[in-house]
Design a protein around this motif. Structure first.
Motif, PDB file in Angstrom:
ATOM      1  N   PHE A   1       0.854  -1.173   0.000  1.00  0.00           N
ATOM      2  CA  PHE A   1       0.000   0.000   0.000  1.00  0.00           C
ATOM      3  C   PHE A   1       0.896   1.230   0.000  1.00  0.00           C
ATOM      4  O   PHE A   1       1.996   1.216   0.571  1.00  0.00           O
ATOM      5  CB  PHE A   1      -0.930   0.005   1.220  1.00  0.00           C
ATOM      6  N   GLY A   2       0.428   2.294  -0.612  1.00  0.00           N
ATOM      7  CA  GLY A   2       1.269   3.453  -0.865  1.00  0.00           C
ATOM      8  C   GLY A   2       1.884   4.114   0.352  1.00  0.00           C
ATOM      9  O   GLY A   2       2.907   4.783   0.238  1.00  0.00           O
ATOM     10  N   HIS A   3       1.276   3.929   1.526  1.00  0.00           N
ATOM     11  CA  HIS A   3       1.821   4.574   2.729  1.00  0.00           C
ATOM     12  C   HIS A   3       2.899   3.742   3.397  1.00  0.00           C
ATOM     13  O   HIS A   3       3.613   4.233   4.270  1.00  0.00           O
ATOM     14  CB  HIS A   3       0.690   4.842   3.732  1.00  0.00           C
ATOM     15  N   GLY A   4       3.028   2.420   3.011  1.00  0.00           N
ATOM     16  CA  GLY A   4       4.117   1.613   3.571  1.00  0.00           C
ATOM     17  C   GLY A   4       3.737   0.265   4.138  1.00  0.00           C
ATOM     18  O   GLY A   4       4.621  -0.521   4.481  1.00  0.00           O
ATOM     19  N   ASP A   5       2.455  -0.048   4.276  1.00  0.00           N
ATOM     20  CA  ASP A   5       2.065  -1.396   4.700  1.00  0.00           C
ATOM     21  C   ASP A   5       2.350  -2.384   3.569  1.00  0.00           C
ATOM     22  O   ASP A   5       2.256  -2.034   2.382  1.00  0.00           O
ATOM     23  CB  ASP A   5       0.578  -1.467   5.045  1.00  0.00           C
ATOM     24  N   ALA A   6       2.667  -3.629   3.934  1.00  0.00           N
ATOM     25  CA  ALA A   6       2.929  -4.674   2.937  1.00  0.00           C
ATOM     26  C   ALA A   6       2.378  -5.998   3.438  1.00  0.00           C
ATOM     27  O   ALA A   6       2.178  -6.188   4.646  1.00  0.00           O
ATOM     28  CB  ALA A   6       4.426  -4.787   2.662  1.00  0.00           C
ATOM     29  N   PHE A   7       2.148  -6.923   2.516  1.00  0.00           N
ATOM     30  CA  PHE A   7       1.610  -8.230   2.900  1.00  0.00           C
ATOM     31  C   PHE A   7       1.975  -9.276   1.861  1.00  0.00           C
ATOM     32  O   PHE A   7       2.275  -8.951   0.704  1.00  0.00           O
ATOM     33  CB  PHE A   7       0.089  -8.171   3.039  1.00  0.00           C
ATOM     34  N   VAL A   8       1.944 -10.538   2.284  1.00  0.00           N
ATOM     35  CA  VAL A   8       2.011 -11.684   1.380  1.00  0.00           C
ATOM     36  C   VAL A   8       0.970 -12.679   1.873  1.00  0.00           C
ATOM     37  O   VAL A   8       1.014 -13.095   3.035  1.00  0.00           O
ATOM     38  CB  VAL A   8       3.399 -12.340   1.359  1.00  0.00           C
ATOM     39  N   ALA A   9       0.019 -13.052   1.017  1.00  0.00           N
ATOM     40  CA  ALA A   9      -1.065 -13.964   1.398  1.00  0.00           C
ATOM     41  C   ALA A   9      -0.959 -15.257   0.597  1.00  0.00           C
ATOM     42  O   ALA A   9      -0.620 -15.242  -0.595  1.00  0.00           O
ATOM     43  CB  ALA A   9      -2.424 -13.308   1.143  1.00  0.00           C
ATOM     44  N   ARG A  10      -1.276 -16.388   1.265  1.00  0.00           N
ATOM     45  CA  ARG A  10      -1.177 -17.705   0.639  1.00  0.00           C
ATOM     46  C   ARG A  10      -2.527 -18.410   0.633  1.00  0.00           C
ATOM     47  O   ARG A  10      -3.332 -18.236   1.562  1.00  0.00           O
ATOM     48  CB  ARG A  10      -0.161 -18.555   1.401  1.00  0.00           C
TER      49      ARG A  10
ATOM     50  N   LEU B   1       1.367 -12.869   5.833  1.00  0.00           N
ATOM     51  CA  LEU B   1       2.401 -12.161   6.585  1.00  0.00           C
ATOM     52  C   LEU B   1       2.158 -10.675   6.357  1.00  0.00           C
ATOM     53  O   LEU B   1       2.176 -10.205   5.214  1.00  0.00           O
ATOM     54  CB  LEU B   1       3.793 -12.559   6.099  1.00  0.00           C
ATOM     55  N   ILE B   2       1.921  -9.938   7.429  1.00  0.00           N
ATOM     56  CA  ILE B   2       1.583  -8.515   7.331  1.00  0.00           C
ATOM     57  C   ILE B   2       2.690  -7.691   7.978  1.00  0.00           C
ATOM     58  O   ILE B   2       3.061  -7.940   9.128  1.00  0.00           O
ATOM     59  CB  ILE B   2       0.227  -8.234   8.002  1.00  0.00           C
TER      60      ILE B   2
END
Length: 444
Positions: free
Chosen positions: A243-252, A298-299
């Motif tokens: 997300f543009g503000h800096g949050d990231a994730f990987v979903a399985r 993973l968030i």
């Protein structure tokens, strides 16, 4: 899942948890994250030669300065092409303003791809268009930072029609019909809803719009967004996003069809499609690299908080055999053993298909990819036939076995001295023809 396989790709996500100056002091360059990204992508180049892409996000850039950068390529050697373009941005300043170029704060403020968050993708497209538009990462841009979305993934949705129709029912007009666009717009819709919900909440509390933007970035519920958007996804997937503000994730996916592993310490978070590439790129042990659990995400929050959250109820595990046999690196011990076990499970079916006629059957395999599974299958065939022959021997009795052993093994020093393993291998050469002795006479 009966749909045709579309993508078996590779992903890399890197989040630096310290300021760039920290890496300049410790590792001698602020490009530490970028260098690791190249290394991790190069070590996974077997997962995709049809295209490569990289996105970098600079966290907390001042208003009016660009904070999202992307390079993609569908040329030959796409990884080298992408990074050649990235490093081309640095050439002039490195040559003419080297002292300034080495300043991490100046680099972050003035140079593209000098940031804390990276997302890389390798495309292996066995189905679909090969144009640059189909190369990940894909982006959904907006003037509000928390509404910007970047996605890259290794996936194959089997119900794209259903998701596409749901988007149309919402009133959207998707620009393309593909699982990539469907996922991007699907996640983007629920990201917009979460932003709007938080905006109304803070507005009712009397805060000003500019204040609300920072509150939304702080309180954005990534788990909730992924739970709602992935509810209708059916298939195998590992989806990485920023997300543009800096949050990231990987979903399985809930069945664990597509692979993903991750590692983190106080300096860095790394997620990749394969465990060995993380081990070798970061020089860490296998026990330090964790597998992302099926149905989980993973968030990584903007402030550096890391958590593994369930976004879908895990189902029966169904790892993709194509992934495990063809793509995954055999240097991973667990993959090696899994390949052998897959081969063993194939053995009874293979014997049935050739009508147990091993004498007139030729086996072949693809070197360095399927050979471990092939060895496993041969072991399975051997084990299956040994047990089958021993059952026949027990049924017929042992009275005539020594005579036949002597006939078969007369070229040796004596049948009694022949190792049991050798005897078993001889037993495997072909099945017993009806009405003949149990021993394969063509060996004599």
């Amino acid at each position: 899942m009966s749909d045709q396989v579309k993508h078996e790709c590779g992903i890399v996500l890197i989040r630096l948890l310290k300021p760039l100056e920290y890496y300049k002091q410790k590792y001698g360059t602020w490009r530490y994250g970028l260098n690791k990204l190249y290394l991790l992508m190069e070590k996974q180049h077997n997962r995709g030669q049809d295209g490569a892409g990289v996105v970098n996000l600079k966290i907390d850039q001042p208003v009016g300065k660009k904070y999202l950068f992307r390079e993609r390529s569908n040329l030959d050697n796409p990884i080298q092409d992408v990074f050649a373009r990235i490093f081309k941005h640095f050439e002039y300043d490195d040559d003419h303003n080297h002292e300034q170029f080495c300043d991490s704060e100046w680099a972050k403020g003035h140079l593209p791809f000098a940031g804390e968050l990276y997302l890389g993708h390798l495309r292996y497209g066995t189905f679909g268009n090969d144009s640059l538009d189909y190369v990940h990462p894909v982006m959904r841009e907006n003037n509000w930072r928390s509404r910007n979305l970047v996605l890259a993934g290794n996936f194959n949705l089997t119900n794209t029609d259903e998701i596409y129709d749901a988007l149309v029912e919402l009133g959207q007009h998707p620009k393309d019909y593909s699982d990539t666009v469907s996922i991007l717009e699907n996640v983007g819709h629920f990201l917009d809803e979460e932003n709007q919900l938080l905006f109304r909440q803070f507005k009712n509390e009397g805060f000003k719009n500019r204040e609300i933007s920072s509150f939304i970035e702080r309180d954005l519920d990534v788990q909730k967004i992924l739970e709602r958007s992935s509810k209708k996804w059916d298939g195998g997937y590992v989806i990485a996003g920023l997300f543009g503000h800096g949050d990231a994730f990987v979903a399985r996916d809930p069945n664990g069809i597509r692979p993903a592993s991750y590692y983190y310490d106080d300096e860095i978070v790394v997620v990749a499609s394969e465990r060995p590439v993380i081990q070798t790129a970061l020089n860490v042990r296998a026990c330090q690299v964790q597998e992302l659990k099926p149905g989980h995400a993973l968030i990584i929050k903007k402030d550096g908080r890391i958590s593994e959250e369930m976004v879908n109820v895990p189902h029966e595990r169904r790892s993709c055999s194509f992934e495990r046999i063809y793509f995954s690196r055999g240097s991973d011990k667990s993959i090696y053993l899994e390949r052998k076990e897959l081969g063993r499970l194939l053995a009874p079916k293979v014997l049935e298909m050739v009508d147990h006629n091993l004498k007139d059957t030729v086996f072949s395999y693809i070197p360095n990819t399927a050979e471990t599974a092939f060895y496993g299958m041969i072991e399975g065939v051997r084990s299956y036939l040994v047990n089958w022959r021993l059952q026949q021997v027990r049924a017929w009795g042992l009275s005539r076995m020594p005579k036949d052993w002597k006939r078969c093994c007369r070229w040796s020093r004596g049948w009694k001295k022949l190792p049991l393993r050798t005897l078993r291998c001889v037993l495997l050469l072909r099945p017993i023809p009806p009405g003949t002795t149990w021993w394969p006479t063509y060996m004599m």
